[in-house]
Design a protein around this motif. Structure first.
Motif, mmCIF file in Angstrom:
data_model
loop_
_atom_site.group_PDB
_atom_site.id
_atom_site.type_symbol
_atom_site.label_atom_id
_atom_site.label_comp_id
_atom_site.label_asym_id
_atom_site.label_seq_id
_atom_site.Cartn_x
_atom_site.Cartn_y
_atom_site.Cartn_z
ATOM 1 N N GLU A 89 49.695 58.002 24.532
ATOM 2 C CA GLU A 89 50.612 58.068 25.392
ATOM 3 C C GLU A 89 51.867 55.891 25.377
ATOM 4 N N ASP A 110 45.383 60.904 25.666
ATOM 5 C CA ASP A 110 45.937 59.681 26.463
ATOM 6 C C ASP A 110 45.260 58.555 26.795
ATOM 7 N N LEU A 112 44.428 56.445 28.771
ATOM 8 C CA LEU A 112 43.787 55.947 30.259
ATOM 9 C C LEU A 112 44.768 57.313 30.996
ATOM 10 N N ASP A 113 43.177 57.868 31.609
ATOM 11 C CA ASP A 113 44.543 59.233 32.535
ATOM 12 C C ASP A 113 43.734 58.560 34.193
ATOM 13 N N GLY A 114 45.305 58.685 34.999
ATOM 14 C CA GLY A 114 44.788 58.456 35.792
ATOM 15 C C GLY A 114 44.632 56.993 36.433
ATOM 16 N N SER A 115 45.896 56.434 35.201
ATOM 17 C CA SER A 115 45.144 54.860 35.328
ATOM 18 C C SER A 115 45.534 54.083 36.809
ATOM 19 N N ASN A 204 49.904 68.695 43.516
ATOM 20 C CA ASN A 204 49.708 67.944 44.698
ATOM 21 C C ASN A 204 51.326 67.828 45.731
ATOM 22 N N TYR A 230 42.636 67.290 45.607
ATOM 23 C CA TYR A 230 43.435 66.981 44.863
ATOM 24 C C TYR A 230 42.752 65.099 44.579
ATOM 25 N N GLY A 232 43.976 63.298 41.993
ATOM 26 C CA GLY A 232 45.042 62.196 41.626
ATOM 27 C C GLY A 232 44.708 61.985 39.951
ATOM 28 N N LEU A 234 44.051 63.144 36.395
ATOM 29 C CA LEU A 234 44.414 65.039 35.941
ATOM 30 C C LEU A 234 43.117 65.278 35.478
ATOM 31 N N PHE A 248 44.114 74.338 39.052
ATOM 32 C CA PHE A 248 44.211 72.429 38.617
ATOM 33 C C PHE A 248 46.010 73.302 38.834
ATOM 34 N N LYS A 260 55.358 67.223 34.603
ATOM 35 C CA LYS A 260 54.959 66.330 34.984
ATOM 36 C C LYS A 260 53.910 65.432 33.515
ATOM 37 N N LEU A 261 52.965 66.254 32.982
ATOM 38 C CA LEU A 261 52.384 65.667 32.618
ATOM 39 C C LEU A 261 52.533 66.337 30.862
ATOM 40 N N ARG A 262 51.668 65.810 29.916
ATOM 41 C CA ARG A 262 52.850 65.216 28.605
ATOM 42 C C ARG A 262 51.719 67.005 27.802
ATOM 43 N N GLU A 266 47.821 65.974 27.255
ATOM 44 C CA GLU A 266 46.977 65.624 28.538
ATOM 45 C C GLU A 266 47.275 67.821 28.164
HETATM 46 P P1 AHG Z 1 48.267 59.051 33.658
HETATM 47 O O1 AHG Z 1 47.688 58.319 34.582
HETATM 48 O O2 AHG Z 1 48.139 59.091 32.264
HETATM 49 O O3 AHG Z 1 50.366 58.805 33.510
HETATM 50 O O4 AHG Z 1 48.374 60.187 34.435
HETATM 51 C C1 AHG Z 1 48.334 60.862 35.332
HETATM 52 C C2 AHG Z 1 48.290 62.337 35.937
HETATM 53 C C3 AHG Z 1 47.941 62.734 35.812
HETATM 54 O O5 AHG Z 1 46.379 62.233 35.835
HETATM 55 C C4 AHG Z 1 47.244 63.165 37.340
HETATM 56 O O6 AHG Z 1 47.009 64.400 37.630
HETATM 57 C C5 AHG Z 1 48.874 62.928 38.042
HETATM 58 O O7 AHG Z 1 48.905 62.060 36.939
HETATM 59 C C6 AHG Z 1 49.183 63.256 38.976
HETATM 60 O O8 AHG Z 1 50.864 62.787 39.398
HETATM 61 P P2 AHG Z 1 51.200 63.008 40.688
HETATM 62 O O9 AHG Z 1 51.136 61.638 41.559
HETATM 63 O O10 AHG Z 1 52.278 63.633 40.397
HETATM 64 O O11 AHG Z 1 50.648 63.805 41.295
#
Ligand code: AHG
Ligand code: MN
Ligand code: MN
Length: 320
Positions: A89, A110, A112-115, A204, A230, A232, A234, A248, A260-262, A266
């Motif tokens: 990513e 990915d 680091l997811d949820g960074s 969300n 939720y 935030g 994934l 989800f 939004k997601l790849r 992801e």
């Molecule tokens: P990343 O940190 O790899 O960019 O991924 C973030 C993603 C995913 O982890 C999460 O479910 C989503 O972004 C949250 O998006 P919103 O803040 O728009 O809900």
């Protein structure tokens, strides 16, 4: 005592038809995850939280730990001697590692997811899709653009109240927990299957107004049936739903008309895990694993979890 990852890998993949060398790739991921979780837990004290000031190919602000995680995993995956190319990513182009006969695997990640959750001490993780490179297949940009259904394995880690690593291959989903006293992963959740009862829905809700009417109706149905959870991240939401039953969804929204997601690092890996655990994953238009990829960083909508609830939700979205 719980079996170690090394014992499990040697018994399950080393030398086996179709998975030979996978044990070295998973060991490379485990080594990287070990280093990343240690860095994350010390980040606040080491001024390693926050952004690098750059934006990545996604146009998103890069966290210091995004770059650290990507660099660490490129290093450990390159050193394992079995990975021909890596998609990340955080890196715009494909990382070409080697094209010898031993370099049989392709990894999309990915790192680091949820960074955005790092500086508030909420669970984050890493996600990996693993494909096979055909014997004399050239290693270039397009080598990594394979359909999700061609994955041979998928792995994700969650850096949460404990550090977990879930490894899925065909017909098998195994959960390992990091034993911090020895720095090794142990098999604590063998043969994971998603529970038949769906308990949660994860989305969300702040996006509700920007959704089309079919998606709004689908979410209203979920509201009436399940508890909302939720995080935030994934990977953390997916992991809870996999173990406890849940769905989800990150649908098409006004803000993210492509999703939004790849797809490659992801949706595809988690869709592979979900299906091997008896669940399902859809873009709302088609099965995630059937999507023909066009670009390394392309986005998709994602509806993933209990098969019956995913099917019902996709039907409601398309009913309009
Ligand atoms: P990343 O940190 O790899 O960019 O991924 C973030 C993603 C995913 O982890 C999460 O479910 C989503 O972004 C949250 O998006 P919103 O803040 O728009 O809900
Ligand atoms: Mn992510
Ligand atoms: Mn990320």
């Amino acid at each position: 005592m719980f079996q170690t990852l090394a014992e499990y890998s040697a018994a399950s993949w080393k030398g086996s038809e179709g998975y030979d060398g996978l044990e070295a790739v998973v060991a490379g991921i485990a080594d990287g995850a070990q280093r990343i979780q240690a860095k994350i837990r010390a980040a606040m004290l080491a001024h390693a939280v926050g952004t690098t000031g750059e934006t990545n190919v996604q146009g998103e602000v890069v966290q210091i730990l995004d770059t650290f995680s990507s660099d660490t995993l490129v290093e450990t995956l390159s050193q394992c001697g079995r990975v021909a190319a890596i998609g990340s990513e955080e890196i715009e182009e494909t990382v070409i590692v080697g094209d010898s006969p031993a370099h049989r695997y392709l990894v999309q990640m990915d790192p680091l997811d949820g960074s955005s959750n790092i500086d508030v001490a909420i669970s984050v993780g890493s996600i990996f899709g693993i494909w096979k490179r055909q014997a004399d297949e050239k290693v270039n940009e397009s080598t990594l653009l394979k359909k999700g259904v061609e994955q041979v394995a998928a792995v994700y880690t969650v850096y949460g109240s404990c550090t977990m690593m879930v490894v899925a291959t065909r017909g098998s989903v195994q959960g390992f927990t990091l034993d911090p006293s020895e720095g090794i992963f142990r098999l604590t959740n063998p043969n994971i299957q998603i529970p038949p009862k769906n308990s949660y829905y994860s989305t969300n809700e702040g996006n509700f107004k920007g959704l089309d009417s079919g998606t709004q109706k689908a979410i209203e149905e979920l509201r009436n049936a399940y508890s909302l959870r939720y995080v935030g991240s994934l990977v953390a939401d997916f992991h809870r739903n996999l173990l406890k039953g849940g769905i989800f969804l990150y649908p098409i929204t006004k803000k993210s008309p492509e999703g939004k997601l790849r797809l490659m690092y992801e949706a595809n890996p988690l869709a592979f895990v979900a299906e091997q655990a008896g669940g399902a994953a859809s873009s709302g238009k088609e099965r995630i694993l059937d999507i023909e990829p066009q670009k390394l960083h392309q986005r998709t909508a994602l509806i993933i979890g209990n098969k019956d609830v995913v099917e019902r939700t996709v039907a409601a979205i398309n009913k309009g």
